[in-house]
Design a protein around this motif. Sequence first.
Motif, PDB file in Angstrom:
ATOM      1  N   ASP A  32      54.628  27.790  49.730  1.00  0.00           N
ATOM      2  CA  ASP A  32      53.668  26.925  50.412  1.00  0.00           C
ATOM      3  C   ASP A  32      54.335  25.607  50.804  1.00  0.00           C
ATOM      4  N   ASP A  33      55.231  25.689  51.768  1.00  0.00           N
ATOM      5  CA  ASP A  33      55.875  24.507  52.330  1.00  0.00           C
ATOM      6  C   ASP A  33      56.238  24.814  53.779  1.00  0.00           C
ATOM      7  N   GLU A  34      56.755  23.824  54.469  1.00  0.00           N
ATOM      8  CA  GLU A  34      57.074  24.006  55.886  1.00  0.00           C
ATOM      9  C   GLU A  34      58.539  24.374  56.112  1.00  0.00           C
ATOM     10  N   VAL A  35      59.266  24.667  55.043  1.00  0.00           N
ATOM     11  CA  VAL A  35      60.674  25.044  55.144  1.00  0.00           C
ATOM     12  C   VAL A  35      60.758  26.523  55.521  1.00  0.00           C
TER      13      VAL A  35
ATOM     14  N   LEU B  32      51.396  32.257  57.353  1.00  0.00           N
ATOM     15  CA  LEU B  32      52.329  32.354  58.468  1.00  0.00           C
ATOM     16  C   LEU B  32      53.671  32.930  58.022  1.00  0.00           C
ATOM     17  N   LYS B  33      54.188  32.444  56.908  1.00  0.00           N
ATOM     18  CA  LYS B  33      55.463  32.972  56.405  1.00  0.00           C
ATOM     19  C   LYS B  33      55.338  34.443  56.025  1.00  0.00           C
ATOM     20  N   THR B  34      54.231  34.800  55.400  1.00  0.00           N
ATOM     21  CA  THR B  34      54.025  36.194  54.998  1.00  0.00           C
ATOM     22  C   THR B  34      53.931  37.102  56.216  1.00  0.00           C
TER      23      THR B  34
ATOM     24  N   SER C  85      57.663  37.613  42.508  1.00  0.00           N
ATOM     25  CA  SER C  85      58.381  36.333  42.494  1.00  0.00           C
ATOM     26  C   SER C  85      59.286  36.189  43.711  1.00  0.00           C
ATOM     27  N   LEU C  86      59.889  37.278  44.149  1.00  0.00           N
ATOM     28  CA  LEU C  86      60.742  37.216  45.333  1.00  0.00           C
ATOM     29  C   LEU C  86      59.906  36.922  46.580  1.00  0.00           C
ATOM     30  N   VAL C  87      58.775  37.569  46.712  1.00  0.00           N
ATOM     31  CA  VAL C  87      57.887  37.320  47.850  1.00  0.00           C
ATOM     32  C   VAL C  87      57.319  35.903  47.763  1.00  0.00           C
ATOM     33  N   ALA C  88      57.004  35.427  46.554  1.00  0.00           N
ATOM     34  CA  ALA C  88      56.488  34.071  46.394  1.00  0.00           C
ATOM     35  C   ALA C  88      57.531  33.040  46.821  1.00  0.00           C
ATOM     36  N   LYS C  89      58.802  33.280  46.508  1.00  0.00           N
ATOM     37  CA  LYS C  89      59.867  32.371  46.969  1.00  0.00           C
ATOM     38  C   LYS C  89      59.986  32.408  48.488  1.00  0.00           C
ATOM     39  N   ALA C  90      59.934  33.612  49.056  1.00  0.00           N
ATOM     40  CA  ALA C  90      60.111  33.771  50.496  1.00  0.00           C
ATOM     41  C   ALA C  90      58.938  33.186  51.274  1.00  0.00           C
TER      42      ALA C  90
END
Length: 174
Positions: free
Chosen positions: A22-25, A65-67, A14-19
Amino acid sequence: MVSRFIPDSIKYGSLVAKAAADDEVPTAGYLQEELKKMTLDPDSCTGVEDALLARLEKRSSNVKLKTLRLIKMLCESGSPSFRRDLQRRIKEVRECLHWQGEPHPTMGDLPNKMVRETAQQVINLIIDTAPHAAAPPSGLGLTPAPAPASAAPKPEPAPSMPSAQSQPQLQPLP
C-alpha cells in the motif's frame, strides 16, 4: 533452506503483499519475476492466484491497482493455467470496475479511475481466448503467406534533390 518450513499459503501471501504494498512505489521487477516463476508450478499457481484475489479485497486504490497490474502481467507472461483459472474466478476482478475509493490528496479521482481502467484491461485479457504467444511455432514447416499485391504499400517517390548542375553558378565579384 528456511523457506521449506514456512507454509505455502503464508509464503505466497507475503510475496504478494510485498509486490502489492500500500504505497505509490512501483512493484520491484524481482518480485514480478518470482511470481511469474511460481505460476509455472500448478500448486503454487493456485496459491498465488488466491493471494492476489485476496489483495483485491483491500480498500486501498494503490493495492488494487498494483494487484490488477500483477494479474495482467501474469496473464500475459505467466503460466497459461493462471489465466485459464482466472476465467472461472473473474467476479473479484469485475468488482473493481465500479471501484470508488477515497480521493487522493493531490491526484483526486485519478487512482480510482486507473483501477477501473486496469480492471477492464485485465477482464479483456482474461476473456480473450486467443493464445498469447510471443512468436509463431517453429519447426512445423509453416511459413507466412505472402501478402496480396493490392495490399502491399505503394512506395513513395523519393524527394528530388536539386543537382549541382541545375544550381546557378556564382560569379566572383570584380
